[in-house]
Design a protein around this motif. Structure first.
Motif, PDB file in Angstrom:
ATOM      1  N   PRO A 129     106.305 103.548  73.425  1.00  0.00           N
ATOM      2  CA  PRO A 129     106.174 104.947  73.851  1.00  0.00           C
ATOM      3  C   PRO A 129     107.340 105.474  74.683  1.00  0.00           C
ATOM      4  N   ILE A 130     108.183 104.588  75.240  1.00  0.00           N
ATOM      5  CA  ILE A 130     109.324 105.075  76.044  1.00  0.00           C
ATOM      6  C   ILE A 130     110.634 104.836  75.294  1.00  0.00           C
ATOM      7  N   THR A 131     110.867 103.595  74.885  1.00  0.00           N
ATOM      8  CA  THR A 131     112.165 103.299  74.245  1.00  0.00           C
ATOM      9  C   THR A 131     112.198 103.759  72.794  1.00  0.00           C
ATOM     10  N   ARG A 132     111.034 103.983  72.186  1.00  0.00           N
ATOM     11  CA  ARG A 132     110.864 104.345  70.778  1.00  0.00           C
ATOM     12  C   ARG A 132     111.331 103.218  69.851  1.00  0.00           C
ATOM     13  N   GLU A 133     111.463 102.016  70.413  1.00  0.00           N
ATOM     14  CA  GLU A 133     111.829 100.857  69.588  1.00  0.00           C
ATOM     15  C   GLU A 133     110.709 100.614  68.569  1.00  0.00           C
ATOM     16  N   ASN A 134     111.105 100.423  67.300  1.00  0.00           N
ATOM     17  CA  ASN A 134     110.132 100.266  66.209  1.00  0.00           C
ATOM     18  C   ASN A 134     110.239  98.852  65.656  1.00  0.00           C
ATOM     19  N   PRO A 135     109.187  98.016  65.836  1.00  0.00           N
ATOM     20  CA  PRO A 135     109.273  96.622  65.364  1.00  0.00           C
ATOM     21  C   PRO A 135     109.214  96.501  63.840  1.00  0.00           C
ATOM     22  N   GLN A 136     109.018  97.640  63.144  1.00  0.00           N
ATOM     23  CA  GLN A 136     108.984  97.666  61.666  1.00  0.00           C
ATOM     24  C   GLN A 136     107.822  96.862  61.088  1.00  0.00           C
ATOM     25  N   THR A 137     106.734  96.759  61.858  1.00  0.00           N
ATOM     26  CA  THR A 137     105.582  95.997  61.372  1.00  0.00           C
ATOM     27  C   THR A 137     104.283  96.800  61.436  1.00  0.00           C
ATOM     28  N   ASN A 138     104.348  98.034  61.932  1.00  0.00           N
ATOM     29  CA  ASN A 138     103.143  98.832  62.188  1.00  0.00           C
ATOM     30  C   ASN A 138     102.206  98.166  63.203  1.00  0.00           C
ATOM     31  N   THR A 139     102.760  97.242  63.999  1.00  0.00           N
ATOM     32  CA  THR A 139     101.993  96.627  65.083  1.00  0.00           C
ATOM     33  C   THR A 139     102.856  96.656  66.351  1.00  0.00           C
ATOM     34  N   GLY A 140     102.245  96.355  67.485  1.00  0.00           N
ATOM     35  CA  GLY A 140     102.960  96.329  68.767  1.00  0.00           C
ATOM     36  C   GLY A 140     101.926  96.162  69.863  1.00  0.00           C
ATOM     37  N   LEU A 141     102.346  96.386  71.098  1.00  0.00           N
ATOM     38  CA  LEU A 141     101.434  96.235  72.229  1.00  0.00           C
ATOM     39  C   LEU A 141     100.151  97.063  72.002  1.00  0.00           C
ATOM     40  N   ARG A 142      99.001  96.385  71.934  1.00  0.00           N
ATOM     41  CA  ARG A 142      97.664  96.992  71.757  1.00  0.00           C
ATOM     42  C   ARG A 142      97.482  97.717  70.422  1.00  0.00           C
ATOM     43  N   ILE A 143      98.376  97.488  69.492  1.00  0.00           N
ATOM     44  CA  ILE A 143      98.255  98.075  68.153  1.00  0.00           C
ATOM     45  C   ILE A 143      98.273  96.929  67.151  1.00  0.00           C
ATOM     46  N   PRO A 144      97.335  96.823  66.207  1.00  0.00           N
ATOM     47  CA  PRO A 144      96.374  97.841  65.813  1.00  0.00           C
ATOM     48  C   PRO A 144      95.324  98.126  66.891  1.00  0.00           C
ATOM     49  N   VAL A 145      94.801  99.337  66.843  1.00  0.00           N
ATOM     50  CA  VAL A 145      93.670  99.718  67.689  1.00  0.00           C
ATOM     51  C   VAL A 145      92.430  99.047  67.099  1.00  0.00           C
ATOM     52  N   VAL A 146      91.674  98.341  67.952  1.00  0.00           N
ATOM     53  CA  VAL A 146      90.482  97.643  67.443  1.00  0.00           C
ATOM     54  C   VAL A 146      89.293  97.968  68.342  1.00  0.00           C
ATOM     55  N   ASP A 147      88.231  98.397  67.709  1.00  0.00           N
ATOM     56  CA  ASP A 147      86.998  98.696  68.442  1.00  0.00           C
ATOM     57  C   ASP A 147      85.889  97.807  67.874  1.00  0.00           C
ATOM     58  N   PHE A 148      85.028  97.299  68.732  1.00  0.00           N
ATOM     59  CA  PHE A 148      83.965  96.374  68.292  1.00  0.00           C
ATOM     60  C   PHE A 148      82.583  96.984  68.445  1.00  0.00           C
ATOM     61  N   GLU A 149      81.721  96.597  67.527  1.00  0.00           N
ATOM     62  CA  GLU A 149      80.291  96.909  67.675  1.00  0.00           C
ATOM     63  C   GLU A 149      79.534  95.621  67.356  1.00  0.00           C
ATOM     64  N   PHE A 150      78.591  95.258  68.211  1.00  0.00           N
ATOM     65  CA  PHE A 150      77.834  94.017  67.990  1.00  0.00           C
ATOM     66  C   PHE A 150      76.430  94.373  67.529  1.00  0.00           C
ATOM     67  N   LEU A 151      76.019  93.758  66.415  1.00  0.00           N
ATOM     68  CA  LEU A 151      74.771  94.132  65.765  1.00  0.00           C
ATOM     69  C   LEU A 151      73.680  93.097  66.045  1.00  0.00           C
ATOM     70  N   GLU A 152      72.454  93.564  66.127  1.00  0.00           N
ATOM     71  CA  GLU A 152      71.300  92.688  66.369  1.00  0.00           C
ATOM     72  C   GLU A 152      71.161  91.633  65.267  1.00  0.00           C
ATOM     73  N   GLY A 153      71.277  92.085  64.016  1.00  0.00           N
ATOM     74  CA  GLY A 153      71.038  91.169  62.894  1.00  0.00           C
ATOM     75  C   GLY A 153      72.303  90.917  62.089  1.00  0.00           C
ATOM     76  N   GLY A 154      72.136  90.164  60.990  1.00  0.00           N
ATOM     77  CA  GLY A 154      73.251  89.972  60.055  1.00  0.00           C
ATOM     78  C   GLY A 154      74.091  88.757  60.366  1.00  0.00           C
TER      79      GLY A 154
END
Ligand code: SF4
Length: 304
Positions: free
Chosen positions: A124-149
């Protein structure tokens, strides 16, 4: 879910993290190339109903774009977005959190390097692009925990910047009432104008805290078009907002017409007695998302 094994992985022959990495890669590419059926149906209905000739032409071009992308294995739009995953974990699925996060990152990197895809992710500051579509905290991942399954559901959304840049949050108070909530959502859509590439899906998060409201707004756009909220009050709000947004005449790509939004989805949480946060996030017409269910034996069922 349609049943299909992830390419190259036979049941029981791959360790689960490898199966998950491969599924993440396949989902990223599929979300960029093949739109979910509900989005295609909604665009086709909008085209059939649209009364503005210019808007009809724009919608017809979008439908053709989808057809060509699918037929030739091309991306629907050049923006590879920020990779966002939602992981729904069944209680009985053998779950190794750090291995799962590493597998998702590896899947995104493999998709980006092997396809190859444009890397849209940078510092977000240097605009350096690792060319992988990943980086610090990216990918964004959100979790949901289910009762069953005993399975894990992986949902993938490459969130394009035209739409994500149009995200809005307001800390309303109870005194603002439901009228204030509706006004803020309408103002947000009008302020966004053509920038999020309408027709859009409007995701609204209502209640909670500032961060929870925005998370709920994202949650709202995962929901397929045509599935109103189970809560009748929220479903009524969704229908009223959709009508009001389409009455603005903003239209496809903001160039006028009947179809500004394909859907409004609202997700809610209880909140503090002195506040009423409202968050709005928008999904562009390409409505990108893809999902898969992964079983402990390595089977992968692909969904929409
Ligand atoms: S917002 Fe527009 S430019 Fe960005 S991914 Fe969506 S359709 Fe493409």
């Amino acid at each position: 879910m349609r049943s299909a094994e992830t390419e190259g992985s036979a049941i029981g022959t791959e360790p689960l993290p490898e199966v998950i990495a491969e599924a993440a890669k396949v989902l990223y590419l599929r979300a960029l190339k093949v739109l979910p059926p509900d989005v295609k149906v909604a665009l086709a209905h909008a085209h059939a109903r649209e009364t503005s000739p210019r808007a009809r032409e724009i919608l017809a071009t979008m439908l053709k774009n989808i057809e060509v992308a699918e037929a030739h294995g091309l991306l629907v739009c050049q923006d590879t977005g920020i990779p966002v995953f939602k992981v729904r974990v069944g209680r009985r699925f053998p779950f190794d959190g750090p291995a799962l996060l590493a597998a998702l990152t590896r899947g995104v990197q493999q998709a980006t390097v092997e396809h190859p895809l444009r890397s849209s992710v940078c510092h977000p500051i240097t605009r350096e692009n690792p060319q992988t579509n990943t980086g610090l905290r990216i990918p964004v991942v959100d979790f949901e925990f289910l009762e069953g399954g005993d399975w894990l559901e992986l949902r993938m959304m490459p969130k394009g910047s035209g739409a994500e840049n149009q995200s809005f949050l307001k800390m309303l108070t109870p005194a603002d009432g439901l009228g204030g909530v509706k006004r803020f959502i309408l103002e947000s859509v009008l302020e966004a104008g053509g920038k999020p590439c309408p027709p859009i899906v409007v995701g609204v998060g209502l209640g909670g805290t500032a961060d929870l409201a925005m998370k709920l707004a994202k949650e709202a756009i995962w929901r397929p078009i045509g599935e109103p909220n189970d809560d009748p009050d929220l479903a009524k709000l969704e229908a009223e907002l959709l009508e009001a947004i389409n009455a603005t005449g903003l239209g496809p790509m903001g160039l006028g017409g009947d179809t500004t939004a394909l859907a409004v989805h609202v997700e809610a949480a209880y909140t503090h007695i002195t506040q009423n946060p409202v968050a709005v996030t928008l999904q562009c017409w390409r409505g990108e998302r893809a999902s898969a269910r992964i079983h402990p034996d390595g089977r992968v069922e692909h969904g929409d």
